[in-house]
Write a protein that holds these residues in place. Sequence first.
Motif, short mmCIF file in Angstrom:
data_model
loop_
_atom_site.label_atom_id
_atom_site.label_comp_id
_atom_site.label_asym_id
_atom_site.label_seq_id
_atom_site.Cartn_x
_atom_site.Cartn_y
_atom_site.Cartn_z
N CYS A 50 -23.73 3.13 -16.06
CA CYS A 50 -24.64 2.76 -17.13
C CYS A 50 -25.38 3.99 -17.62
N ILE A 51 -25.61 4.04 -18.91
CA ILE A 51 -26.40 5.11 -19.48
C ILE A 51 -27.48 4.52 -20.37
N SER A 52 -28.71 5.01 -20.20
CA SER A 52 -29.80 4.66 -21.11
C SER A 52 -29.80 5.74 -22.18
N VAL A 53 -29.12 5.44 -23.29
CA VAL A 53 -28.96 6.43 -24.34
C VAL A 53 -30.33 6.77 -24.91
N GLY A 54 -30.58 8.04 -25.08
CA GLY A 54 -31.88 8.50 -25.55
C GLY A 54 -32.67 9.08 -24.40
N LEU A 55 -32.68 8.38 -23.26
CA LEU A 55 -33.31 8.89 -22.05
C LEU A 55 -32.34 9.73 -21.24
N ASN A 56 -31.03 9.52 -21.53
CA ASN A 56 -29.96 10.20 -20.78
C ASN A 56 -30.06 9.87 -19.28
N ASN A 57 -30.52 8.70 -18.97
CA ASN A 57 -30.57 8.24 -17.59
C ASN A 57 -29.22 7.61 -17.25
N LYS A 58 -28.57 8.08 -16.19
CA LYS A 58 -27.22 7.62 -15.87
C LYS A 58 -27.18 7.04 -14.47
N GLN A 59 -26.40 5.99 -14.30
CA GLN A 59 -26.23 5.37 -13.00
C GLN A 59 -24.74 5.14 -12.75
N TYR A 60 -24.38 5.21 -11.48
CA TYR A 60 -22.99 5.00 -11.09
C TYR A 60 -22.93 4.11 -9.86
N SER A 61 -21.87 3.33 -9.77
CA SER A 61 -21.65 2.59 -8.55
C SER A 61 -21.19 3.57 -7.47
N ASP A 62 -21.39 3.18 -6.23
CA ASP A 62 -20.99 4.07 -5.13
C ASP A 62 -19.50 4.35 -5.15
N SER A 63 -18.72 3.39 -5.62
CA SER A 63 -17.27 3.53 -5.58
C SER A 63 -16.74 4.58 -6.56
N VAL A 64 -17.53 4.95 -7.57
CA VAL A 64 -17.05 5.92 -8.56
C VAL A 64 -17.91 7.17 -8.62
N LYS A 65 -19.01 7.18 -7.89
CA LYS A 65 -19.93 8.32 -7.94
C LYS A 65 -19.19 9.60 -7.55
N GLY A 66 -19.37 10.63 -8.35
CA GLY A 66 -18.70 11.90 -8.09
C GLY A 66 -17.33 12.01 -8.72
N ARG A 67 -16.80 10.89 -9.21
CA ARG A 67 -15.47 10.91 -9.84
C ARG A 67 -15.53 10.54 -11.32
N PHE A 68 -16.44 9.67 -11.69
CA PHE A 68 -16.57 9.22 -13.08
C PHE A 68 -17.84 9.81 -13.69
N THR A 69 -17.78 10.08 -14.99
CA THR A 69 -18.94 10.59 -15.71
C THR A 69 -19.11 9.81 -17.01
N ILE A 70 -20.31 9.31 -17.23
CA ILE A 70 -20.62 8.60 -18.46
C ILE A 70 -21.38 9.55 -19.38
N SER A 71 -21.10 9.45 -20.67
CA SER A 71 -21.79 10.31 -21.64
C SER A 71 -21.83 9.60 -22.98
N SER A 72 -22.65 10.12 -23.86
CA SER A 72 -22.76 9.51 -25.19
C SER A 72 -22.75 10.57 -26.27
N ASP A 73 -22.25 10.19 -27.42
CA ASP A 73 -22.28 11.04 -28.62
C ASP A 73 -23.00 10.24 -29.69
N ASN A 74 -24.26 10.58 -29.91
CA ASN A 74 -25.06 9.80 -30.83
C ASN A 74 -24.55 9.89 -32.26
N ASP A 75 -24.01 11.04 -32.63
CA ASP A 75 -23.48 11.20 -34.01
C ASP A 75 -22.33 10.24 -34.27
N LYS A 76 -21.54 9.98 -33.23
CA LYS A 76 -20.39 9.09 -33.37
C LYS A 76 -20.71 7.68 -32.90
N ASN A 77 -21.92 7.49 -32.37
CA ASN A 77 -22.30 6.17 -31.83
C ASN A 77 -21.24 5.67 -30.85
N THR A 78 -20.88 6.56 -29.94
CA THR A 78 -19.80 6.30 -29.00
C THR A 78 -20.24 6.70 -27.60
N VAL A 79 -19.83 5.90 -26.63
CA VAL A 79 -20.08 6.21 -25.22
C VAL A 79 -18.73 6.40 -24.54
#
Length: 121
Positions: A50-79
């Motif tokens: 999960c990402i709180s867009v604007g705050l750039n606060n990111k959370q990951y489940s234990d099963s994917v932590k360290g392997r998955f990365t969430i990010s956002s592109d505000n110009d493209k309104n895409t996560v």
Amino acid sequence: EVQLVESGGGVVEAGGSLRLSCASSGFNFDWHAVGWFRQAPGKKREEVSCISVGLNNKQYSDSVKGRFTISSDNDKNTVYLDMTNVKPEDTAVYYCAADTTLTCNQVMIYWGKGTPVTVSS
């Protein structure tokens, strides 16, 4: 009308990488929570990241932590969800969801239709 459209799913070998995208129309991701969830056959839907867009606060489940990365592109309104070192247990349909709050939960207001990811061993 709000539409969330996921893309990027497919078949990947274990240890490989994949990038999922979630594009929104009709809903601005900025200052809202956007999450990636997944549901494997016969299993309950689980929150992956999960990402709180604007705050750039990111959370990951234990099963994917360290392997998955969430990010956002505000110009493209895409996560995005960058998946690396994928494992067969990552096989699932991946859903993008957004909420009007800054917190992800299982009852997010807007949901995409999902994109399937299959990891072969």
